[in-house]
Scaffold this active site. Structure first.
Site, PDB file in Angstrom:
ATOM      1  N   GLY A  15       0.747  -1.271   0.000  1.00  0.00           N
ATOM      2  CA  GLY A  15       0.000   0.000   0.000  1.00  0.00           C
ATOM      3  C   GLY A  15       0.765   1.303   0.000  1.00  0.00           C
ATOM      4  N   ASP A  67      -2.614  -7.144  -7.238  1.00  0.00           N
ATOM      5  CA  ASP A  67      -3.939  -6.641  -6.895  1.00  0.00           C
ATOM      6  C   ASP A  67      -4.438  -7.534  -5.752  1.00  0.00           C
ATOM      7  OD1 ASP A  67      -6.724  -6.324  -6.725  1.00  0.00           O
ATOM      8  OD2 ASP A  67      -6.844  -5.667  -8.814  1.00  0.00           O
ATOM      9  N   VAL A  68      -4.786  -6.936  -4.620  1.00  0.00           N
ATOM     10  CA  VAL A  68      -5.145  -7.760  -3.453  1.00  0.00           C
ATOM     11  C   VAL A  68      -6.426  -8.573  -3.656  1.00  0.00           C
ATOM     12  CG1 VAL A  68      -3.948  -6.440  -1.657  1.00  0.00           C
ATOM     13  CG2 VAL A  68      -6.290  -5.791  -2.318  1.00  0.00           C
ATOM     14  N   VAL A  96      -4.111  -1.081   2.953  1.00  0.00           N
ATOM     15  CA  VAL A  96      -4.863  -1.060   1.694  1.00  0.00           C
ATOM     16  C   VAL A  96      -6.320  -0.717   1.978  1.00  0.00           C
ATOM     17  CG1 VAL A  96      -5.680  -2.503  -0.211  1.00  0.00           C
ATOM     18  CG2 VAL A  96      -3.378  -2.860   0.712  1.00  0.00           C
ATOM     19  N   TYR A 151      -9.864   2.186  11.036  1.00  0.00           N
ATOM     20  CA  TYR A 151     -10.331   3.484  11.528  1.00  0.00           C
ATOM     21  C   TYR A 151     -11.505   3.292  12.492  1.00  0.00           C
ATOM     22  CZ  TYR A 151     -11.887   8.266  11.706  1.00  0.00           C
ATOM     23  OH  TYR A 151     -12.250   9.490  12.172  1.00  0.00           O
ATOM     24  N   TYR A 161     -18.088   8.433   6.392  1.00  0.00           N
ATOM     25  CA  TYR A 161     -17.158   7.324   6.182  1.00  0.00           C
ATOM     26  C   TYR A 161     -17.860   6.180   5.430  1.00  0.00           C
ATOM     27  CZ  TYR A 161     -12.709   5.041   7.149  1.00  0.00           C
ATOM     28  OH  TYR A 161     -11.476   4.461   7.030  1.00  0.00           O
ATOM     29  N   LYS A 168     -14.256  -1.751   7.484  1.00  0.00           N
ATOM     30  CA  LYS A 168     -13.282  -1.759   8.588  1.00  0.00           C
ATOM     31  C   LYS A 168     -13.740  -2.700   9.709  1.00  0.00           C
ATOM     32  CE  LYS A 168     -10.104   1.068   7.057  1.00  0.00           C
ATOM     33  NZ  LYS A 168      -8.925   0.459   6.406  1.00  0.00           N
TER      34      LYS A 168
END
Ligand code: NAI
Length: 271
Positions: A15, A67-68, A96, A151, A161, A168
Site C-alpha cells: 500500500g 492486486d489484493v 490497503v 479506523y 465514512y 473496517k
C-alpha cells in the site's frame, strides 16, 4: 533514531502509493530498524506511483505488483517473496483501502452493491486472502507479526465514512478470527491499528475531510497521531517487544477514542 528493533527480520509492505502514504513511512522506518522488505501495490497504482523511489531508499527492495483481490497475484507475491528472502517472512503490513461508492459520490443510503462488494473485497477480505495464502504456504515464521490499518468508524458512526465503516468492521473481525488460528499454528500475531485521520490520498477521499481532521485534533488530548507516529507504532508491533499482543484492535489516536469531550470542543460550542 534507530534501535535495530527489526534486525534480521523480513517483511512485505502493502500500500505505499506516495510519500504521504502510511505504508511509505512504515517501509522507511522498518528499513531503518534493520529489516529487509518487499514492497507491493496494485499494478495500476504502481504505474502512477513513485514506489521505485521508495524501493531505492529501502536498499533496493524488490517491488512486486499484486492486486489484493486476485488470488493469482497474491500467490505470486508470496512465492517470489519467499524466493527472494530464501525463507519465511516475519512481518506483513496491510495498508490497503478503497471505497468505490465513495469515489462515485454515492451516499450510504444509496449504495451500489456491486461497488460495495468490490470495496469489501479490496479493503477487508484482502486481509483474509493474504493470511490464508500465507497460512497454506506456511510463509510466516514462528512469532511473526501482521498489522492492518483501520479506523474508529468501525465502532462509532462517522456518517461520511459510509461503507468503509462496514469494511473496517469486517477487517477488524478477520484480524481477530485469523489471529486465533495463526497463533495456534505458528504463534503468529495479528492486530489492527486504528489510526487518527491522516492527510493521505485515501484519507482525503472522505467527504468533509478537513473538518473531520480538525475536529479529531481538538478532541484528542495528545492531538492527532501522524503517519510518522503510525510507522513507529507499527515497528514496535513487528518487533520482539510485543510478542504476546494478538487479536487486538489497537487505538493509535492521541486519546481520541476514550475522550467524551475536550475543553477545545466545548469552547467552540459556546461561541
Ligand atoms: P493511501 O491512498 O496512500 O493508501 C491506500 C493504498 O491502497 C494505496 O497504495 C492503493 O494503491 C492501495 N490499493 C487500493 N486498491 C488496491 C488493490 N486492489 N490492490 C492492492 N492495493 C490497493 O492512503 P493511506 O491513508 O495511507 O491508507 C492506508 C490504510 O490506512 C488504509 O487501509 C486506510 O483505510 C487506513 N487508514 C487511513 C486513515 C487516514 O485518515 N488516511 C485513517 C485510518 C486508517
Amino acid at each position: 533514531m534507530a534501535y535495530n528493533l527489526l534486525k534480521g527480520k523480513k517483511g512485505i509492505i502493502f500500500g505505499a502509493l506516495d510519500e504521504k502514504s502510511m505504508a511509505w513511512k512504515a517501509a522507511l522506518r522498518c528499513y531503518e530498524e534493520g529489516a529487509q522488505i518487499v514492497l507491493t501495490n496494485a499494478p495500476v497504482a504502481m504505474r502512477m506511483g513513485e514506489i521505485k523511489k521508495l524501493a531505492e531508499a529501502c536498499g533496493n527492495a524488490p517491488v512486486i505488483g499484486a492486486d489484493v483481490t486476485s488470488q493469482e497475484d497474491i500467490d505470486k507475491l508470496f512465492t517470489q517473496s519467499l524466493e527472494h528472502f530464501g525463507g519465511p517472512i516475519d512481518f506483513i503490513l496491510h495498508s490497503v483501502g478503497m471505497s468505490v461508492n465513495m469515489r462515485k459520490g454515492n451516499p450510504y443510503t444509496d449504495l451500489n452493491y456491486a461497488f460495495t462488494e468490490k470495496t469489501y473485497d479490496i479493503s477487508a477480505l484482502s486481509l483474509h486472502r493474504v493470511l490464508q495464502t500465507a497460512y497454506k504456504m506456511d510463509a510466516i515464521a514462528d512469532w511473526g507479526s501482521v498489522v492492518a490499518l483501520t479506523y474508529i468508524a468501525a465502532q462509532r458512526v462517522f456518517p461520511d465514512y459510509s461503507e468503509m465503516a462496514d469494511a473496517k468492521s469486517l477487517l477488524e473481525s478477520i484480524a481477530r478470527s485469523f489471529g486465533y488460528h495463526y497463533a495456534k499454528k505458528r504463534k503468529v500475531r495479528i492486530n489492527t491499528v486504528s489510526q487518527s485521520p491522516t492527510r493521505t490520498t485515501a484519507g482525503s477521499g472522505v467527504k468533509g475531510f478537513d473538518g473531520f481532521i480538525t475536529y479529531a485534533e481538538k478532541m484528542s488530548p495528545l492531538g492527532n497521531a501522524t503517519a510518522d507516529d503510525c510507522a513507529n507504532y507499527v515497528v514496535s508491533l513487528f518487533s520482539d517487544l510485543t510478542r504476546m499482543v494478538t487479536m487486538q484492535n489497537l487505538f493509535h489516536d492521541g486519546g481520541f477514542s476514550f475522550t467524551g469531550v475536550s475543553a477545545e470542543v466545548i469552547e467552540q460550542m459556546e461561541k
